[in-house]
Design a protein around this motif. Structure first.
Motif, PDB file in Angstrom:
ATOM      1  N   GLU A 169       1.585 -37.236  31.221  1.00 40.33           N
ATOM      2  CA  GLU A 169       0.367 -37.933  31.611  1.00 40.33           C
ATOM      3  C   GLU A 169      -0.791 -36.945  31.463  1.00 40.33           C
ATOM      4  O   GLU A 169      -0.698 -35.810  31.925  1.00 40.33           O
ATOM      5  CB  GLU A 169       0.450 -38.410  33.060  1.00 40.33           C
ATOM      6  N   TYR A 170      -1.872 -37.383  30.856  1.00 41.93           N
ATOM      7  CA  TYR A 170      -3.000 -36.486  30.647  1.00 41.93           C
ATOM      8  C   TYR A 170      -3.884 -36.420  31.892  1.00 41.93           C
ATOM      9  O   TYR A 170      -5.078 -36.732  31.863  1.00 41.93           O
ATOM     10  CB  TYR A 170      -3.818 -36.946  29.437  1.00 41.93           C
ATOM     11  N   VAL A 171      -3.286 -36.020  33.011  1.00 40.82           N
ATOM     12  CA  VAL A 171      -4.033 -35.835  34.245  1.00 40.82           C
ATOM     13  C   VAL A 171      -4.754 -34.495  34.174  1.00 40.82           C
ATOM     14  O   VAL A 171      -4.577 -33.710  33.242  1.00 40.82           O
ATOM     15  CB  VAL A 171      -3.089 -35.895  35.460  1.00 40.82           C
ATOM     16  N   ALA A 172      -5.559 -34.214  35.208  1.00 39.72           N
ATOM     17  CA  ALA A 172      -6.479 -33.075  35.174  1.00 39.72           C
ATOM     18  C   ALA A 172      -5.817 -31.770  34.747  1.00 39.72           C
ATOM     19  O   ALA A 172      -6.314 -31.071  33.861  1.00 39.72           O
ATOM     20  CB  ALA A 172      -7.142 -32.915  36.540  1.00 39.72           C
ATOM     21  N   GLU A 173      -4.684 -31.436  35.364  1.00 36.00           N
ATOM     22  CA  GLU A 173      -4.067 -30.141  35.073  1.00 36.00           C
ATOM     23  C   GLU A 173      -3.436 -30.083  33.697  1.00 36.00           C
ATOM     24  O   GLU A 173      -3.068 -29.009  33.227  1.00 36.00           O
ATOM     25  CB  GLU A 173      -3.009 -29.808  36.133  1.00 36.00           C
ATOM     26  N   LEU A 174      -3.331 -31.240  33.035  1.00 33.03           N
ATOM     27  CA  LEU A 174      -2.693 -31.283  31.719  1.00 33.03           C
ATOM     28  C   LEU A 174      -3.682 -31.609  30.598  1.00 33.03           C
ATOM     29  O   LEU A 174      -3.279 -32.019  29.516  1.00 33.03           O
ATOM     30  CB  LEU A 174      -1.559 -32.303  31.724  1.00 33.03           C
ATOM     31  N   ARG A 175      -4.982 -31.399  30.855  1.00 30.44           N
ATOM     32  CA  ARG A 175      -5.970 -31.623  29.801  1.00 30.44           C
ATOM     33  C   ARG A 175      -5.690 -30.713  28.609  1.00 30.44           C
ATOM     34  O   ARG A 175      -5.944 -31.071  27.462  1.00 30.44           O
ATOM     35  CB  ARG A 175      -7.381 -31.375  30.324  1.00 30.44           C
ATOM     36  N   GLY A 176      -5.161 -29.536  28.886  1.00 33.11           N
ATOM     37  CA  GLY A 176      -4.842 -28.614  27.814  1.00 33.11           C
ATOM     38  C   GLY A 176      -3.768 -29.160  26.895  1.00 33.11           C
ATOM     39  O   GLY A 176      -3.753 -28.873  25.694  1.00 33.11           O
ATOM     40  N   VAL A 177      -2.846 -29.965  27.450  1.00 34.61           N
ATOM     41  CA  VAL A 177      -1.813 -30.607  26.642  1.00 34.61           C
ATOM     42  C   VAL A 177      -2.448 -31.662  25.735  1.00 34.61           C
ATOM     43  O   VAL A 177      -2.104 -31.771  24.551  1.00 34.61           O
ATOM     44  CB  VAL A 177      -0.741 -31.247  27.537  1.00 34.61           C
ATOM     45  N   GLN A 178      -3.386 -32.425  26.290  1.00 33.05           N
ATOM     46  CA  GLN A 178      -4.086 -33.425  25.486  1.00 33.05           C
ATOM     47  C   GLN A 178      -4.839 -32.769  24.338  1.00 33.05           C
ATOM     48  O   GLN A 178      -4.791 -33.250  23.191  1.00 33.05           O
ATOM     49  CB  GLN A 178      -5.059 -34.216  26.352  1.00 33.05           C
ATOM     50  N   VAL A 179      -5.502 -31.674  24.618  1.00 29.90           N
ATOM     51  CA  VAL A 179      -6.237 -30.949  23.582  1.00 29.90           C
ATOM     52  C   VAL A 179      -5.287 -30.488  22.491  1.00 29.90           C
ATOM     53  O   VAL A 179      -5.581 -30.592  21.299  1.00 29.90           O
ATOM     54  CB  VAL A 179      -6.992 -29.749  24.186  1.00 29.90           C
ATOM     55  N   ARG A 180      -4.108 -29.969  22.898  1.00 29.43           N
ATOM     56  CA  ARG A 180      -3.123 -29.499  21.914  1.00 29.43           C
ATOM     57  C   ARG A 180      -2.598 -30.656  21.071  1.00 29.43           C
ATOM     58  O   ARG A 180      -2.392 -30.517  19.864  1.00 29.43           O
ATOM     59  CB  ARG A 180      -1.963 -28.793  22.625  1.00 29.43           C
ATOM     60  N   HIS A 181      -2.368 -31.815  21.693  1.00 27.51           N
ATOM     61  CA  HIS A 181      -1.889 -32.971  20.951  1.00 27.51           C
ATOM     62  C   HIS A 181      -2.930 -33.439  19.942  1.00 27.51           C
ATOM     63  O   HIS A 181      -2.597 -33.817  18.810  1.00 27.51           O
ATOM     64  CB  HIS A 181      -1.549 -34.104  21.913  1.00 27.51           C
TER      65      HIS A 181
END
Length: 206
Positions: free
Chosen positions: A118-130
């Motif tokens: 889930e692209y929640v706040a702490e995982l914005r970096g994962v969204q950017v990488r995707h």
């Protein structure tokens, strides 16, 4: 001594990555904590922060390990005049799908990335990488299609960037559908037929 220390550090890093796969698969990425991963790896949170900035950084390291071989294969396409870029493209895509279908570690990572992020706040970096992986992937696919069109004298019915986006979306959709129910169809066999149908629609003959 320095070499042994470096090897120990790499061993710890691999243990953390393997533990992260188990924890993410069980709880989902957003519901997993670094403490959960540290305990699963038999180490401390301090060891995690030695290797990774945060949970998103750790997850992105997992993805990098999984997709690096495909990215390297895609980057090599079209640089050898003796090789057909279209054949190279198909082989690179199918090898990725084959790894997902047969390599337990790769499959686990893609399952997490496909179904449990889930692209929640702490995982914005994962969204950017995707987003970056999508941009890189479509760029390399587009470059391969453009090179193949030039060599074969094919006029694409759409801009090569659009053709690349369509092929990339086809791949992502097949992987997602297969992850939901792996026994419903053969990922590699169906994907190969779908890729060739897409290429045929662009004007590329076998």
């Amino acid at each position: 001594m320095a070499r042994r220390t470096k090897e120990d550090a790499e061993d710890t890093r691999q243990q953390l990555l393997q533990a992260a796969v188990r924890v993410f698969a069980e709880k989902g990425v957003s519901r997993s904590s670094l403490q959960d991963i540290a305990e699963a790896a038999g180490t401390t949170r301090g060891a995690i922060y030695w290797h990774f900035k945060n949970k998103a950084d750790l997850f992105n390291a997992l993805m990098d390990d999984a997709i690096l071989p495909m990215e390297q294969a895609m980057q090599r396409i079209g640089h050898d005049p003796s090789q057909d870029p279209l054949t190279e493209l198909e082989q690179a895509l199918l090898q990725t799908l084959r790894d997902i279908a047969t390599n337990e570690s790769t499959r686990a990572i893609f399952e997490i990335a496909t179904l449990k992020v889930e692209y929640v706040a702490e995982l914005r970096g994962v969204q950017v990488r995707h987003i970056q992986a999508y941009a890189d992937g479509t760029r390399e696919i587009g470059r391969s299609l453009q090179e193949a069109a030039v060599r074969r004298g094919v006029v694409l019915p759409m801009p090569f960037e659009m053709a690349a986006q369509g092929l990339h979306a086809l791949m992502v959709g097949l992987i997602h559908s297969w992850m939901l129910a792996p026994k419903v169809f053969d990922l590699v066999q169906v994907s190969q037929a779908a890729i060739r149908a897409h290429l045929l629609g662009l004007g590329f003959r076998p």
